[in-house]
Write an enzyme that holds these catalytic residues in place. Structure first.
Site, PDB file in Angstrom:
ATOM      1  N   LYS A 197     -51.200  81.855 -10.845  1.00  0.00           N
ATOM      2  CA  LYS A 197     -51.404  82.084  -9.416  1.00  0.00           C
ATOM      3  C   LYS A 197     -52.837  81.762  -9.013  1.00  0.00           C
ATOM      4  O   LYS A 197     -53.085  81.095  -7.997  1.00  0.00           O
ATOM      5  CB  LYS A 197     -51.106  83.551  -9.075  1.00  0.00           C
ATOM      6  CG  LYS A 197     -51.357  83.902  -7.610  1.00  0.00           C
ATOM      7  CD  LYS A 197     -51.433  85.392  -7.364  1.00  0.00           C
ATOM      8  CE  LYS A 197     -52.787  85.939  -7.722  1.00  0.00           C
ATOM      9  NZ  LYS A 197     -53.125  87.201  -7.036  1.00  0.00           N
ATOM     10  N   ASN A 198     -53.793  82.222  -9.824  1.00  0.00           N
ATOM     11  CA  ASN A 198     -55.203  82.046  -9.468  1.00  0.00           C
ATOM     12  C   ASN A 198     -55.669  80.607  -9.605  1.00  0.00           C
ATOM     13  O   ASN A 198     -56.754  80.255  -9.128  1.00  0.00           O
ATOM     14  CB  ASN A 198     -56.073  82.966 -10.322  1.00  0.00           C
ATOM     15  CG  ASN A 198     -55.884  84.426  -9.959  1.00  0.00           C
ATOM     16  OD1 ASN A 198     -55.498  84.750  -8.830  1.00  0.00           O
ATOM     17  ND2 ASN A 198     -56.132  85.311 -10.899  1.00  0.00           N
ATOM     18  N   ARG A 252     -56.483  87.733  -0.396  1.00  0.00           N
ATOM     19  CA  ARG A 252     -57.866  87.281  -0.319  1.00  0.00           C
ATOM     20  C   ARG A 252     -58.029  85.775  -0.463  1.00  0.00           C
ATOM     21  O   ARG A 252     -58.939  85.185   0.112  1.00  0.00           O
ATOM     22  CB  ARG A 252     -58.694  87.990  -1.406  1.00  0.00           C
ATOM     23  CG  ARG A 252     -60.147  87.585  -1.364  1.00  0.00           C
ATOM     24  CD  ARG A 252     -61.019  88.402  -2.273  1.00  0.00           C
ATOM     25  NE  ARG A 252     -62.394  87.971  -2.110  1.00  0.00           N
ATOM     26  CZ  ARG A 252     -63.183  88.350  -1.125  1.00  0.00           C
ATOM     27  NH1 ARG A 252     -62.731  89.171  -0.205  1.00  0.00           N
ATOM     28  NH2 ARG A 252     -64.430  87.904  -1.037  1.00  0.00           N
ATOM     29  N   CYS A 301     -55.954  93.136  -2.547  1.00  0.00           N
ATOM     30  CA  CYS A 301     -55.939  94.436  -3.234  1.00  0.00           C
ATOM     31  C   CYS A 301     -57.213  95.222  -2.939  1.00  0.00           C
ATOM     32  O   CYS A 301     -58.305  94.654  -2.910  1.00  0.00           O
ATOM     33  CB  CYS A 301     -55.820  94.230  -4.746  1.00  0.00           C
ATOM     34  SG  CYS A 301     -54.173  93.759  -5.291  1.00  0.00           S
ATOM     35  N   ARG A 332     -65.515  92.594  -2.251  1.00  0.00           N
ATOM     36  CA  ARG A 332     -65.627  91.220  -2.738  1.00  0.00           C
ATOM     37  C   ARG A 332     -66.207  90.397  -1.590  1.00  0.00           C
ATOM     38  O   ARG A 332     -65.496  89.691  -0.875  1.00  0.00           O
ATOM     39  CB  ARG A 332     -64.251  90.701  -3.189  1.00  0.00           C
ATOM     40  CG  ARG A 332     -63.768  91.391  -4.448  1.00  0.00           C
ATOM     41  CD  ARG A 332     -62.476  90.817  -4.961  1.00  0.00           C
ATOM     42  NE  ARG A 332     -61.341  91.368  -4.242  1.00  0.00           N
ATOM     43  CZ  ARG A 332     -60.066  91.074  -4.525  1.00  0.00           C
ATOM     44  NH1 ARG A 332     -59.795  90.234  -5.494  1.00  0.00           N
ATOM     45  NH2 ARG A 332     -59.093  91.601  -3.843  1.00  0.00           N
ATOM     46  N   PRO A 333     -67.500  90.542  -1.352  1.00  0.00           N
ATOM     47  CA  PRO A 333     -68.111  89.931  -0.179  1.00  0.00           C
ATOM     48  C   PRO A 333     -68.008  88.417  -0.191  1.00  0.00           C
ATOM     49  O   PRO A 333     -67.969  87.788  -1.253  1.00  0.00           O
ATOM     50  CB  PRO A 333     -69.565  90.403  -0.260  1.00  0.00           C
ATOM     51  CG  PRO A 333     -69.788  90.720  -1.696  1.00  0.00           C
ATOM     52  CD  PRO A 333     -68.482  91.237  -2.203  1.00  0.00           C
ATOM     53  N   ASP A 375     -70.272  86.510   1.191  1.00  0.00           N
ATOM     54  CA  ASP A 375     -71.589  85.945   1.476  1.00  0.00           C
ATOM     55  C   ASP A 375     -71.936  84.779   0.558  1.00  0.00           C
ATOM     56  O   ASP A 375     -72.613  83.826   0.983  1.00  0.00           O
ATOM     57  CB  ASP A 375     -72.679  87.032   1.392  1.00  0.00           C
ATOM     58  CG  ASP A 375     -72.738  87.720   0.034  1.00  0.00           C
ATOM     59  OD1 ASP A 375     -71.668  87.929  -0.562  1.00  0.00           O
ATOM     60  OD2 ASP A 375     -73.842  88.042  -0.419  1.00  0.00           O
ATOM     61  N   LEU A 376     -71.462  84.807  -0.699  1.00  0.00           N
ATOM     62  CA  LEU A 376     -71.763  83.692  -1.602  1.00  0.00           C
ATOM     63  C   LEU A 376     -71.050  82.419  -1.149  1.00  0.00           C
ATOM     64  O   LEU A 376     -71.592  81.319  -1.281  1.00  0.00           O
ATOM     65  CB  LEU A 376     -71.361  84.035  -3.033  1.00  0.00           C
ATOM     66  CG  LEU A 376     -72.178  85.135  -3.727  1.00  0.00           C
ATOM     67  CD1 LEU A 376     -71.632  85.400  -5.126  1.00  0.00           C
ATOM     68  CD2 LEU A 376     -73.650  84.760  -3.794  1.00  0.00           C
ATOM     69  N   ASP A 380     -58.940  91.551 -14.813  1.00  0.00           N
ATOM     70  CA  ASP A 380     -57.522  91.594 -14.463  1.00  0.00           C
ATOM     71  C   ASP A 380     -56.644  92.144 -15.584  1.00  0.00           C
ATOM     72  O   ASP A 380     -55.446  92.352 -15.381  1.00  0.00           O
ATOM     73  CB  ASP A 380     -57.024  90.201 -14.070  1.00  0.00           C
ATOM     74  CG  ASP A 380     -57.380  89.839 -12.641  1.00  0.00           C
ATOM     75  OD1 ASP A 380     -57.923  90.698 -11.925  1.00  0.00           O
ATOM     76  OD2 ASP A 380     -57.105  88.693 -12.231  1.00  0.00           O
ATOM     77  N   VAL A 415     -67.007  94.554 -13.027  1.00  0.00           N
ATOM     78  CA  VAL A 415     -66.769  93.516 -12.023  1.00  0.00           C
ATOM     79  C   VAL A 415     -66.463  94.112 -10.653  1.00  0.00           C
ATOM     80  O   VAL A 415     -67.053  93.732  -9.642  1.00  0.00           O
ATOM     81  CB  VAL A 415     -65.644  92.574 -12.480  1.00  0.00           C
ATOM     82  CG1 VAL A 415     -65.392  91.486 -11.438  1.00  0.00           C
ATOM     83  CG2 VAL A 415     -65.994  91.941 -13.826  1.00  0.00           C
ATOM     84  N   ARG A 465     -47.020  90.175  -5.927  1.00  0.00           N
ATOM     85  CA  ARG A 465     -48.013  89.187  -5.515  1.00  0.00           C
ATOM     86  C   ARG A 465     -48.467  88.340  -6.702  1.00  0.00           C
ATOM     87  O   ARG A 465     -48.969  87.228  -6.512  1.00  0.00           O
ATOM     88  CB  ARG A 465     -49.244  89.871  -4.900  1.00  0.00           C
ATOM     89  CG  ARG A 465     -49.040  90.471  -3.519  1.00  0.00           C
ATOM     90  CD  ARG A 465     -50.323  91.086  -2.984  1.00  0.00           C
ATOM     91  NE  ARG A 465     -51.422  90.153  -3.153  1.00  0.00           N
ATOM     92  CZ  ARG A 465     -52.576  90.438  -3.761  1.00  0.00           C
ATOM     93  NH1 ARG A 465     -52.784  91.626  -4.262  1.00  0.00           N
ATOM     94  NH2 ARG A 465     -53.525  89.535  -3.854  1.00  0.00           N
TER      95      ARG A 465
END
Length: 416
Positions: free
Chosen positions: A22-23, A92, A116, A121-122, A124-125, A304, A326, A396
């Protein structure tokens, strides 16, 4: 709302085939809208997150159609630059459309993403990296709006090796003018799969899989056929189920190198591991030793897999220490495991797990994707019946989860 009913398994056995990642599929689907013509992706898992990404592409004017495990994607005439709020808040990875939309249309409006509730999990990066390439962003009322006339290559240092930020910057840089260098880049296998896909399309990317990626911009990308890599987290989850049930099972259609940290921990615990080119077999003893884990970016132990190992440690002999570095809120499953009799104490980002001889079935609730999977694994070894609500979180990220577990001998049914 659906739920699983799980009863104690009298051992598991057999072989289970792992689905595509999925990722890996999500950023590749997003990047597909850059191609001229129709892109064909195979080994794509049928998951709600994938369906939601396809839904967004259709809303924006693209085509995204299924045939078995294949996706056919084309994006000839965009009809909107506004990514729909109703879908974005569900997962996300929708934010991975930021870079390809900027390239295709020159502007994009996208809500801040959901997913989730495992911690901040900003973005900004992502925005910092794309701004360095020449994009301009404003944020207002929960939306990010981006514009660019052209993107120009530059050197970008990531303060943290964020997978999503690395992917968005790679996608943007592949058609930027000149050379882009990403330092302290994420090194996950999914990054390498995305780079392989973009290179097949005509991109010029070197160093993916290391912390320094060099991208030479090109003027166009062609449509291609590409097979998504296997899902390493799904593989680790089924292997953990086999170990918890003290069984002999094999997972196939995987790349063992991608789950080395998980295999290493199994070895520490006294589990017999047999690796082949595209499969891993675990043979668990009657007594499972405890171990300690600390989650880290790849190639460290994957965050994960932390929830599944928490469930495993709850029935191992001795005391285990689990440190989550993390995400700051990735212990949502622990109160639910405690309802089943697990002995776990939490201090900040550290969990101390005292192994117990048995768990007991209870009514519990999946609060996130991997935490939900850990409750299913706990149900496989618990006395009595376990009812897991809110399994939409689990679905998901796991294709045909109940069916695959049943093929190994698990007693699990899904109630709509």
């Amino acid at each position: 709302m659906s739920r699983y009913i799980v009863r104690k398994a009298n051992g598991l056995s057999g072989t289970v085939k792992i689905s595509g990642s999925k990722n890996s599929a999500l950023p590749i689907i997003a990047a597909s809208i850059l191609a001229e013509g129709e892109t064909v992706l195979s080994n794509v898992p049928r998951l709600t997150d994938i369906e939601n990404m396809c839904g967004i592409i259709r809303c924006l004017g693209g085509k995204c159609e299924w045939s078995g495990d294949k996706l056919f994607i084309s994006f000839k005439k965009p009809k909107s630059y506004i990514v729909p709020y109703e879908i974005v808040t569900k997962f996300r990875a929708s934010f991975l459309l930021l870079a390809p939309m900027l390239i295709r249309i020159g502007k994009v409006q996208i809500p801040l993403p959901g997913g989730c509730p495992i911690g901040a999990r900003p973005v900004d990066l992502h925005l910092k990296g794309l701004s360095s390439l020449g994009a301009k962003f404003t944020q207002d009322h929960g939306f990010v709006e981006g514009k660019c006339r052209k993107l120009t290559g530059t050197k970008i240092y990531l303060d943290f090796p964020s997978v999503g930020a690395t992917e968005n910057i790679m996608i943007a840089s592949v058609m930027a003018e000149g050379e882009t260098i990403i330092e302290n880049a994420a090194t996950e296998p999914e990054i390498s799969d995305l780079a392989d896909f973009l290179n097949k399309m005509g991109g010029k990317i070197q160093g993916a899989g290391t912390d320094r990626i060099v991208i030479e911009g090109v003027k166009k990308l062609n449509s291609v056929r590409h097979k998504i890599i296997p899902d390493r987290i799904e593989a680790g989850t089924y292997l953990t189920a086999g170990v918890m049930c003290k069984s002999d099972i094999t997972v196939e259609n995987i790349i063992p190198e991608h789950i080395k940290p998980v295999i290493a921990k199994f070895s520490e615990m006294g589990i017999e591991i047999i690796e082949n080119e595209n499969s891993v077999r675990v043979i668990a003893p009657s007594k499972i030793r405890h171990t300690d884990i600390k989650t880290l970016p790849f190639p460290g132990f994957p965050t994960d897999m932390q929830s599944q190992f928490t469930a495993l440690m709850s029935v191992a002999e001795g005391t285990s220490l689990i440190v989550e570095t993390v995400f700051e809120n990735r212990f949502l499953h622990i109160p639910e495991l405690s309802r089943m009799g697990a002995k776990i104490k939490v201090d900040g980002r550290t969990a101390i797990v005292d192994g117990t001889k048995s768990l007991t079935g209870a009514k519990v609730k999946a609060g996130d994707l991997r935490g939900g999977a850990s409750l299913v694994l706990a149900g496989l070894v618990a006395q009595g019946e376990t009812e897991i609500d809110c399994i939409e979180h689990i679905e998901r990220g796991y294709e045909n989860f109940g069916e695959k577990l049943r093929s190994l001998g698990a007693d699990i049914i899904k109630i709509q």
